[in-house]
Design a protein around this motif. Sequence first.
Motif, PDB file in Angstrom:
ATOM      1  N   THR A 296       5.637  -2.736  24.755  1.00 28.30           N
ATOM      2  CA  THR A 296       5.415  -1.660  25.558  1.00 28.30           C
ATOM      3  C   THR A 296       4.417  -0.714  24.898  1.00 28.30           C
TER       4      THR A 296
ATOM      5  N   GLN B  72       0.785  -2.291  24.797  1.00 24.65           N
ATOM      6  CA  GLN B  72       0.157  -2.189  26.365  1.00 24.65           C
ATOM      7  C   GLN B  72      -0.291  -0.815  26.513  1.00 24.65           C
ATOM      8  N   ALA B  73       0.805  -0.020  26.200  1.00 24.52           N
ATOM      9  CA  ALA B  73       0.564   1.762  26.622  1.00 24.52           C
ATOM     10  C   ALA B  73      -0.806   2.001  25.542  1.00 24.52           C
TER      11      ALA B  73
ATOM     12  N   ALA C 138       7.086   3.698  24.575  1.00 24.02           N
ATOM     13  CA  ALA C 138       7.849   2.352  24.231  1.00 24.02           C
ATOM     14  C   ALA C 138       9.267   2.858  23.849  1.00 24.02           C
TER      15      ALA C 138
ATOM     16  N   VAL D 164      11.389   3.083  27.289  1.00 23.74           N
ATOM     17  CA  VAL D 164      11.415   1.906  27.972  1.00 23.74           C
ATOM     18  C   VAL D 164      12.603   0.978  27.179  1.00 23.74           C
ATOM     19  N   SER D 165      12.456   0.778  25.846  1.00 25.40           N
ATOM     20  CA  SER D 165      13.354   0.160  24.993  1.00 25.40           C
ATOM     21  C   SER D 165      14.862   0.746  24.710  1.00 25.40           C
TER      22      SER D 165
END
Length: 271
Positions: A59, A62-63, A86, A89-90
């Motif tokens: 994440t 990509q972010a 990140a 999401v994690s």
Amino acid sequence: MSVRVQQYARAGHARTPSRMSLIQCIRHIVQTEGPKALFKGLGPNIVGVAPSRAIYFCTYSQAKAILNQNIPPDTPIVHLSAASAAGFVSCTMTNPIWFVKTRLQLDGQHVTALQCIKRIYAKSGIRGFYKGITASYMGISETVVHFVLYEGVKARLIAARSVDGVASDQRSPRDFIEFMGAGAFSKTVASCIAYPHEVARTRLREEGDKYRKFWQTLHTVWMEEGYRGVYRGLGTQLVRQIPNTAIMMSTYEAVVYLLTTHFNNSFYENT
């Protein structure tokens, strides 16, 4: 994890007022629960580490790539936003794993991970596995501070090694040792700043209703135990996190470098 023993883990029961050192805590656990108690929660921890790190770094990368295309690249706002995304999401995807791990560590009984999962589900359903997630979200601030500091230190290290102001794409063992140092430094600062969320999260994951909300938990701990209470276990946390983070960041940089080099070489060979 904060200094916890069996008496601490019961539904908001009174806690021992005396402060225990890491060595004293280890001795107490061995004496009261046996050597195996030192490894409580190891199963969920092993299961959770790989997906947690994979989700986080995937994440984050990509972010960061998306943000670099839309705003000035590699600026603090990019690192801050990517680390926040990140972390969110994690935390959301792996909180049940860490919840079970903490319950196993706090429980004075010898129960398996499966028994623990069944007990939590029977009592609270799916929502029970997300108790304390607010504290985890507050802990994103630690991740943000860590990555902003890390990226800043890393940029300065690369700039210091550049030739005529041009940074080289080549990496040597010295670079990765420096990345380890940058990771250790940034994690130490971030942990010291944001550590109270760890205490709140652990207390929220205990059985019972004494601790219900994030700020209510911190206020209760502060009133009952003072500032030492909200930083209890910091030494243990640093002993665990600093070498772990140093190795993790260096490994991350090495993997990214190797994959980037490999795919770039493959691209040029095929064109």
